[in-house]
Design a protein around this motif. Structure first.
Motif, short mmCIF file in Angstrom:
data_model
loop_
_atom_site.label_atom_id
_atom_site.label_comp_id
_atom_site.label_asym_id
_atom_site.label_seq_id
_atom_site.Cartn_x
_atom_site.Cartn_y
_atom_site.Cartn_z
N ALA A 222 22.11 16.80 32.64
CA ALA A 222 21.26 16.07 31.70
C ALA A 222 21.57 14.58 31.67
CB ALA A 222 21.41 16.66 30.30
N ARG A 223 22.72 14.20 32.19
CA ARG A 223 23.04 12.77 32.24
C ARG A 223 21.99 12.00 33.05
NH1 ARG A 223 28.16 10.27 30.72
NH2 ARG A 223 27.71 8.05 30.75
N THR A 224 21.34 12.69 34.00
CA THR A 224 20.33 12.02 34.83
C THR A 224 19.04 11.76 34.07
OG1 THR A 224 19.50 14.14 35.70
CG2 THR A 224 21.27 13.07 36.92
N ILE A 225 18.90 12.33 32.88
CA ILE A 225 17.69 12.09 32.08
C ILE A 225 17.72 10.69 31.47
CG2 ILE A 225 16.36 12.86 30.06
CD1 ILE A 225 17.46 15.67 30.56
N VAL A 226 18.91 10.17 31.21
CA VAL A 226 19.04 8.87 30.56
C VAL A 226 18.52 7.78 31.49
CG1 VAL A 226 20.64 7.21 29.54
CG2 VAL A 226 21.00 9.67 29.21
N ARG A 227 17.60 6.98 30.99
CA ARG A 227 17.02 5.90 31.81
C ARG A 227 18.06 4.80 32.02
NH1 ARG A 227 11.65 4.82 32.53
NH2 ARG A 227 11.08 6.03 30.68
N PRO A 228 18.28 4.37 33.26
CA PRO A 228 19.23 3.27 33.50
C PRO A 228 18.81 2.02 32.76
CG PRO A 228 18.62 4.35 35.56
CD PRO A 228 17.69 4.88 34.51
N ILE A 229 19.78 1.27 32.27
CA ILE A 229 19.47 0.10 31.45
C ILE A 229 18.64 -0.92 32.23
CG2 ILE A 229 21.58 -1.16 32.00
CD1 ILE A 229 21.61 -2.00 29.01
N ALA A 230 18.81 -0.98 33.54
CA ALA A 230 18.03 -1.93 34.35
C ALA A 230 16.54 -1.60 34.33
CB ALA A 230 18.54 -1.94 35.79
N ASP A 231 16.21 -0.32 34.05
CA ASP A 231 14.81 0.10 34.01
C ASP A 231 14.28 0.23 32.58
OD1 ASP A 231 14.92 0.34 36.78
OD2 ASP A 231 15.51 2.46 36.68
N ASP A 232 15.12 -0.09 31.60
CA ASP A 232 14.75 0.09 30.20
C ASP A 232 14.06 -1.17 29.68
OD1 ASP A 232 14.52 0.67 27.54
OD2 ASP A 232 16.64 1.09 27.20
N MET A 233 12.75 -1.08 29.44
CA MET A 233 12.00 -2.24 28.96
C MET A 233 12.20 -2.49 27.47
SD MET A 233 8.38 -2.06 31.05
CE MET A 233 7.96 -0.40 30.52
N PHE A 234 12.92 -1.59 26.79
CA PHE A 234 13.09 -1.71 25.34
C PHE A 234 14.56 -1.53 24.99
CE2 PHE A 234 9.06 0.27 26.47
CZ PHE A 234 8.17 -0.69 26.00
N ARG A 235 15.44 -2.25 25.68
CA ARG A 235 16.87 -2.03 25.52
C ARG A 235 17.40 -2.55 24.20
NH1 ARG A 235 20.10 -6.38 26.40
NH2 ARG A 235 19.13 -8.27 27.21
N LEU A 236 16.62 -3.39 23.50
CA LEU A 236 17.02 -3.92 22.20
C LEU A 236 15.93 -3.71 21.18
CD1 LEU A 236 18.61 -7.37 23.20
CD2 LEU A 236 19.83 -5.32 22.43
N GLY A 237 16.31 -3.65 19.89
CA GLY A 237 15.33 -3.66 18.82
C GLY A 237 14.64 -5.02 18.76
N ALA A 238 13.49 -5.08 18.08
CA ALA A 238 12.71 -6.32 18.04
C ALA A 238 13.50 -7.48 17.46
CB ALA A 238 11.42 -6.08 17.24
#
Length: 255
Positions: A222-238
């Motif tokens: 299941a670790r592979t389900i986590v989206r890599p941070i480089a691909d995360d378009m919403f890595r921070l709150g607004a």
């Protein structure tokens, strides 16, 4: 298409540190399991068996210790602070998964140490003990961006394909599917939450009808389900993203 059946296993009592989950689940299942069945185990009983228990007074310190990165933090009018963080397992969720529900008075639970390893060990042990080729998922409850409420999702997987890759196939109208990658592990965990419930003390459920998802124990977890941070378009709150951008702009202006 094979009908899908989902049911909870009765007869699992309170789990305590040091309990042998493999034996507990095997005794509860008896001779009911078949090749291709998938067991979904609530993370709380894994955490309890592993002794991942801390005093409730230490909850905020525990959240901090389990946190790798703060995504967003908000204070309610009543003064309660909600932290959405990336925890040491790479999962982004509220309070790093530190949970006070269904725990002994005065305590909270941390997430399991290594949910994928535990799921694989349970699957291997149950296969050997019961003589059936089963898979195991470990589930936890979390919210979703853009949607209210919570659902169960997979945080550990052993002998189960966590994705069903439909890319390159066609839809019912013959059109090619280019990005369709259902996270079937999360879908199965959400389905079993309907029969386990939050207050019924039924922490393990069985899914029958998706034997195609059960495979070798070395399948990706299941670790592979986590989206890599480089691909995360919403890595921070607004608010956090605004503050980071404002600080960067001020730094550039001061050069």
């Amino acid at each position: 298409m094979t009908p899908l059946a989902v049911w909870a296993l009765p007869g699992i009592g309170e789990i305590r540190p040091g309990d042998d989950l493999e034996s507990v689940i095997a005794d509860a299942a008896g001779a009911t399991l078949q090749d291709g069945d998938i067991l979904v185990v609530t993370s709380k009983i894994v955490s309890k068996a592993e002794g991942r228990v801390v005093h409730a007074d230490d909850r905020e310190d525990a959240i901090t210790a389990e946190t790798v990165r703060v995504v967003a933090s908000r204070t309610t009018p009543s003064g309660f602070v909600t932290r959405i963080v990336e925890n040491r397992l790479g999962i982004v969720q509220a309070a790093a998964g530190v949970d006070a529900s269904n725990t002994p008075d005065g305590t909270v639970l941390l997430l399991p140490e290594d949910p994928d390893a535990t799921a694989r060990a349970l699957a291997a042990g149950l296969r050997a003990r019961l003589g059936v080729r089963v898979g195991v998922l470990i589930s936890d409850t979390m919210g979703r961006a853009w949607r209210d409420g919570q659902t169960d999702a997979a945080i550990g997987a052993g002998g189960v394909r966590v994705f069903e890759d439909l890319r390159g196939t066609a839809d019912a109208e013959g059109r090619p599917l280019a990005v369709t990658l259902p996270c079937v592990a999360d879908e199965l965990c959400a389905a079993t939450d309907l029969v386990k419930g939050k207050a019924a003390r039924l922490p393990v459920a069985v899914v029958r009808g998706r034997a195609d998802l059960v495979g070798d124990l070395d399948l990706p977890g299941a670790r592979t389900i986590v989206r890599p941070i480089a691909d995360d378009m919403f890595r921070l709150g607004a608010d956090e993203a605004y503050a980071e951008g404002f600080a960067a702009g001020a730094a550039c202006a001061g050069r």
